[in-house]
Every structure is written in structure tokens, then in C-alpha cells.
Design a protein around this motif. Sequence first.
Motif, PDB file in Angstrom:
ATOM      1  N   SER A 166     -10.514   2.354  -6.690  1.00  0.00           N
ATOM      2  CA  SER A 166      -9.445   1.731  -7.470  1.00  0.00           C
ATOM      3  C   SER A 166      -8.247   1.388  -6.587  1.00  0.00           C
ATOM      4  O   SER A 166      -7.648   0.320  -6.720  1.00  0.00           O
ATOM      5  CB  SER A 166      -9.018   2.678  -8.583  1.00  0.00           C
ATOM      6  OG  SER A 166      -7.938   2.134  -9.303  1.00  0.00           O
ATOM      7  N   LEU A 167      -7.918   2.282  -5.661  1.00  0.00           N
ATOM      8  CA  LEU A 167      -6.826   2.016  -4.717  1.00  0.00           C
ATOM      9  C   LEU A 167      -7.126   0.800  -3.847  1.00  0.00           C
ATOM     10  O   LEU A 167      -6.254  -0.028  -3.592  1.00  0.00           O
ATOM     11  CB  LEU A 167      -6.597   3.246  -3.832  1.00  0.00           C
ATOM     12  CG  LEU A 167      -5.664   4.337  -4.344  1.00  0.00           C
ATOM     13  CD1 LEU A 167      -5.605   5.474  -3.356  1.00  0.00           C
ATOM     14  CD2 LEU A 167      -4.262   3.789  -4.592  1.00  0.00           C
ATOM     15  N   MET A 168      -8.380   0.712  -3.402  1.00  0.00           N
ATOM     16  CA  MET A 168      -8.755  -0.423  -2.558  1.00  0.00           C
ATOM     17  C   MET A 168      -8.629  -1.733  -3.333  1.00  0.00           C
ATOM     18  O   MET A 168      -8.150  -2.745  -2.802  1.00  0.00           O
ATOM     19  CB  MET A 168     -10.186  -0.245  -2.048  1.00  0.00           C
ATOM     20  CG  MET A 168     -10.597  -1.298  -1.031  1.00  0.00           C
ATOM     21  SD  MET A 168     -12.189  -0.965  -0.241  1.00  0.00           S
ATOM     22  CE  MET A 168     -11.733   0.265   0.971  1.00  0.00           C
ATOM     23  N   MET A 169      -9.031  -1.705  -4.605  1.00  0.00           N
ATOM     24  CA  MET A 169      -8.884  -2.896  -5.441  1.00  0.00           C
ATOM     25  C   MET A 169      -7.415  -3.289  -5.579  1.00  0.00           C
ATOM     26  O   MET A 169      -7.072  -4.471  -5.533  1.00  0.00           O
ATOM     27  CB  MET A 169      -9.464  -2.629  -6.828  1.00  0.00           C
ATOM     28  CG  MET A 169     -10.950  -2.847  -6.935  1.00  0.00           C
ATOM     29  SD  MET A 169     -11.498  -2.431  -8.582  1.00  0.00           S
ATOM     30  CE  MET A 169     -11.849  -4.028  -9.189  1.00  0.00           C
ATOM     31  N   GLN A 170      -6.561  -2.284  -5.718  1.00  0.00           N
ATOM     32  CA  GLN A 170      -5.127  -2.556  -5.832  1.00  0.00           C
ATOM     33  C   GLN A 170      -4.572  -3.200  -4.565  1.00  0.00           C
ATOM     34  O   GLN A 170      -3.728  -4.094  -4.632  1.00  0.00           O
ATOM     35  CB  GLN A 170      -4.379  -1.257  -6.127  1.00  0.00           C
ATOM     36  CG  GLN A 170      -4.587  -0.705  -7.525  1.00  0.00           C
ATOM     37  CD  GLN A 170      -3.851   0.601  -7.732  1.00  0.00           C
ATOM     38  OE1 GLN A 170      -2.692   0.741  -7.327  1.00  0.00           O
ATOM     39  NE2 GLN A 170      -4.513   1.570  -8.345  1.00  0.00           N
ATOM     40  N   VAL A 171      -5.042  -2.730  -3.409  1.00  0.00           N
ATOM     41  CA  VAL A 171      -4.589  -3.310  -2.131  1.00  0.00           C
ATOM     42  C   VAL A 171      -4.909  -4.802  -2.104  1.00  0.00           C
ATOM     43  O   VAL A 171      -4.075  -5.634  -1.718  1.00  0.00           O
ATOM     44  CB  VAL A 171      -5.252  -2.595  -0.935  1.00  0.00           C
ATOM     45  CG1 VAL A 171      -4.939  -3.332   0.368  1.00  0.00           C
ATOM     46  CG2 VAL A 171      -4.781  -1.153  -0.835  1.00  0.00           C
ATOM     47  N   TYR A 172      -6.138  -5.149  -2.529  1.00  0.00           N
ATOM     48  CA  TYR A 172      -6.535  -6.560  -2.549  1.00  0.00           C
ATOM     49  C   TYR A 172      -5.742  -7.338  -3.597  1.00  0.00           C
ATOM     50  O   TYR A 172      -5.169  -8.400  -3.298  1.00  0.00           O
ATOM     51  CB  TYR A 172      -8.032  -6.676  -2.855  1.00  0.00           C
ATOM     52  CG  TYR A 172      -8.944  -6.359  -1.688  1.00  0.00           C
ATOM     53  CD1 TYR A 172      -9.134  -7.275  -0.664  1.00  0.00           C
ATOM     54  CD2 TYR A 172      -9.630  -5.151  -1.618  1.00  0.00           C
ATOM     55  CE1 TYR A 172      -9.971  -6.989   0.403  1.00  0.00           C
ATOM     56  CE2 TYR A 172     -10.469  -4.853  -0.556  1.00  0.00           C
ATOM     57  CZ  TYR A 172     -10.633  -5.777   0.450  1.00  0.00           C
ATOM     58  OH  TYR A 172     -11.455  -5.499   1.505  1.00  0.00           O
ATOM     59  N   GLN A 173      -5.709  -6.830  -4.825  1.00  0.00           N
ATOM     60  CA  GLN A 173      -5.104  -7.570  -5.934  1.00  0.00           C
ATOM     61  C   GLN A 173      -3.607  -7.783  -5.742  1.00  0.00           C
ATOM     62  O   GLN A 173      -3.098  -8.885  -5.962  1.00  0.00           O
ATOM     63  CB  GLN A 173      -5.366  -6.835  -7.242  1.00  0.00           C
ATOM     64  CG  GLN A 173      -6.821  -6.894  -7.691  1.00  0.00           C
ATOM     65  CD  GLN A 173      -7.114  -5.982  -8.871  1.00  0.00           C
ATOM     66  OE1 GLN A 173      -6.251  -5.231  -9.312  1.00  0.00           O
ATOM     67  NE2 GLN A 173      -8.335  -6.040  -9.379  1.00  0.00           N
ATOM     68  N   LYS A 174      -2.887  -6.739  -5.326  1.00  0.00           N
ATOM     69  CA  LYS A 174      -1.435  -6.852  -5.190  1.00  0.00           C
ATOM     70  C   LYS A 174      -1.019  -7.719  -4.007  1.00  0.00           C
ATOM     71  O   LYS A 174       0.139  -8.110  -3.900  1.00  0.00           O
ATOM     72  CB  LYS A 174      -0.816  -5.454  -5.061  1.00  0.00           C
ATOM     73  CG  LYS A 174      -0.921  -4.653  -6.356  1.00  0.00           C
ATOM     74  CD  LYS A 174      -0.191  -3.327  -6.273  1.00  0.00           C
ATOM     75  CE  LYS A 174      -0.276  -2.582  -7.600  1.00  0.00           C
ATOM     76  NZ  LYS A 174       0.438  -1.303  -7.583  1.00  0.00           N
ATOM     77  N   ASN A 175      -1.982  -8.013  -3.128  1.00  0.00           N
ATOM     78  CA  ASN A 175      -1.683  -8.901  -1.989  1.00  0.00           C
ATOM     79  C   ASN A 175      -2.405 -10.243  -2.117  1.00  0.00           C
ATOM     80  O   ASN A 175      -2.510 -10.993  -1.144  1.00  0.00           O
ATOM     81  CB  ASN A 175      -2.082  -8.210  -0.681  1.00  0.00           C
ATOM     82  CG  ASN A 175      -1.129  -7.082  -0.321  1.00  0.00           C
ATOM     83  OD1 ASN A 175      -0.034  -7.315   0.172  1.00  0.00           O
ATOM     84  ND2 ASN A 175      -1.541  -5.838  -0.580  1.00  0.00           N
TER      85      ASN A 175
END
Length: 337
Positions: A136-145
Amino acid sequence: MKGIIMQKKTKLFLGGAMMALMLFLSGCARKATTTGHLKPPTGFFYGSIYKYFGIPIQHLMNWLAGLLGGSGNAYGWAIIIITFVVRLILLPLMLNQSKKMTEQQEKMRVLQPQLNLIQEQQKKATTTEEKSQLSSLMMQVYQKNGTSMMPSLGCLTLIIQLPIFSGLYMAIEYSAKISASHFFGFNLGKSSLTITIVATLFYLAQGYLSMYHMAPEQKKQMQTTLLMSPLITFFISLFAPAGLALYFLVGGIIIVIQQAITTFIITPQIKRRIDANLKEHPVVEVVTPETFAHPDVTPNSTADNGSAGTAKESQAEISHEENRKRNAGKQQHHPHA
């Protein structure tokens, strides 16, 4: 990372599909062998490929060879012209794919420190819950950038070319005239180790150029994927007629030129644009080294505990303020003597 793994799996799958197709086609040729000649296939699978791709390409090659004199190296030049036209049609799509892949690689470069932190924790994760939180954290890194985990489909041009070189293979195999023709001493109907090696070297050069601007970590991750194209070229060309290997060789020359344009012109432009964009919109830091400073505390629990702690502190401040006001009121009603 998931995007690179998916890209590897996609290319491995397509490479296997191409190899399987060539085995099917060569198997068809062996079964059709009679006393010195090859009979065109008539079954549904092989017959359809031959009818809709092999025969039209055969006619096209005969027509082009006729324009070029019909003898000597004419059929070899016909294959080169067909390859050039196919690559010219695919050029806008290939350049667009190269541009998208380069943009993705550049975005990955700036996100790599955060992704590395998460990947290190994924290696240590033991429970399903921990792995889920890290994903989930990795997805956030992609999505928020503003970056996608899904890679662009870099194999689309290979899929489009499948009917072309399948038809070219059959056009050469089942035409006595084409399979007996020569191109600068090479029999187009028989396999040629020389053409195979030269074609493979061009695809290796293309792979090397594509990694020119990559960071060492990215190069290591992409090496297997980038070797797929040369390996596929080598094994198909090794067992296929030299005419098909010539198709790959000419395609390899064109793709090296295209990659040089991408590496030395398009990529620097994209890097400058992304760097300028980062000045206005810096990278969103979802994780930092401090995020995982306490191994027993997950990022989510840290956030929850932080929120709970803040709430308790706020409540304590309110209670303290109320007590202070109450005491002040008592002092006003009961002054000291």
C-alpha cells in the motif's frame, strides 16, 4: 519493483510465444516436405497463415523483385524494402513508446530512494499484514507522484510484427523461386549463421544504448529484459531461412538508429523537462528512513499512535485549562484574610 517485474514477465511471455510460433511454422514445413519440394499447408491453422499472410507477401516479393530486374540479389532487396516500409509505418508508435518508457524511467529515478526503502522492508516482512501495508505504501509513492506502477507495453511492436514475419517465413519456404534465390552469396532459403550473428549484434547494441542514461541499479534490474530481444532474434534466425534473418538484420539497423535518436536527443530533453517540473512540484515523500526507524512499529500504527497521542494531549490541555479557571473562581469568592 512491480512495474519492472511485470515488464519482464510480459517480454518473457511474448518471447516464448514467438519461439512457439516459429516451432509451429518449422514443424509445418517438415511435415509438408515431399520429394525435394515443399507443399503449401492446407490445414486450418497453417493454411490460414499461409493464405492471408504468406501468399500476399509472396506476391509482393515477386512484384518488387520484378521491378528490380528479377534476378541476382533482387529478392534480397525486396526483403529489405518490405522491412524498411514496415519499420517506417511502426516508427511513430515505436518513438511514442520510447518516449513513454523514458519518461517512466526518469520518474522512477527520482522515486528510487523511497522505493528502495520499501523494498528493504519487504524483504524483512514476515506477516501478510506487513506485506500488505508495504504494498500500500508503494502504491502511495506512485500515486502521489503521478506515476503508474504499470509499465507501458513496450512489446506492442513485436505483436504487430508477428503476422509480418510469419507470412515472410512461409513466403520464402513455400516458393521454390524465392527459397532458391541468393543475396550476396547467401541462400535466402537456408539458415545463415553469419546473418544471424550480425542481426543479434545490432539488437545487443540497441539494448546497450537503451541503458546509457540508466542508474546502475536500474541497469541491473533491466539487464535480463533487454537481453530478451537479442536472444529471440538469435534463436529464430538460427533455425529460420536466411531471408527471415535478413528481415531481422535490417530491422536491427533501423532500431539502432531509432535508439540513438532516443538516447542522445529525446532522453536529454525529457530529463530537462522533468528536472524543471521537479523544481515547481518537488517529489512527495511518502516514506523516509525515519519511517522505518522502529522495526516493531509499522507506518500505519505509527500514524495511528501519533493521532491518538495528539488527541490525548489536547484533552489534557483542555482539562488543565478548566481546572485553572475553577481555582481562579474559588480564589475570588474566598479572599485571603
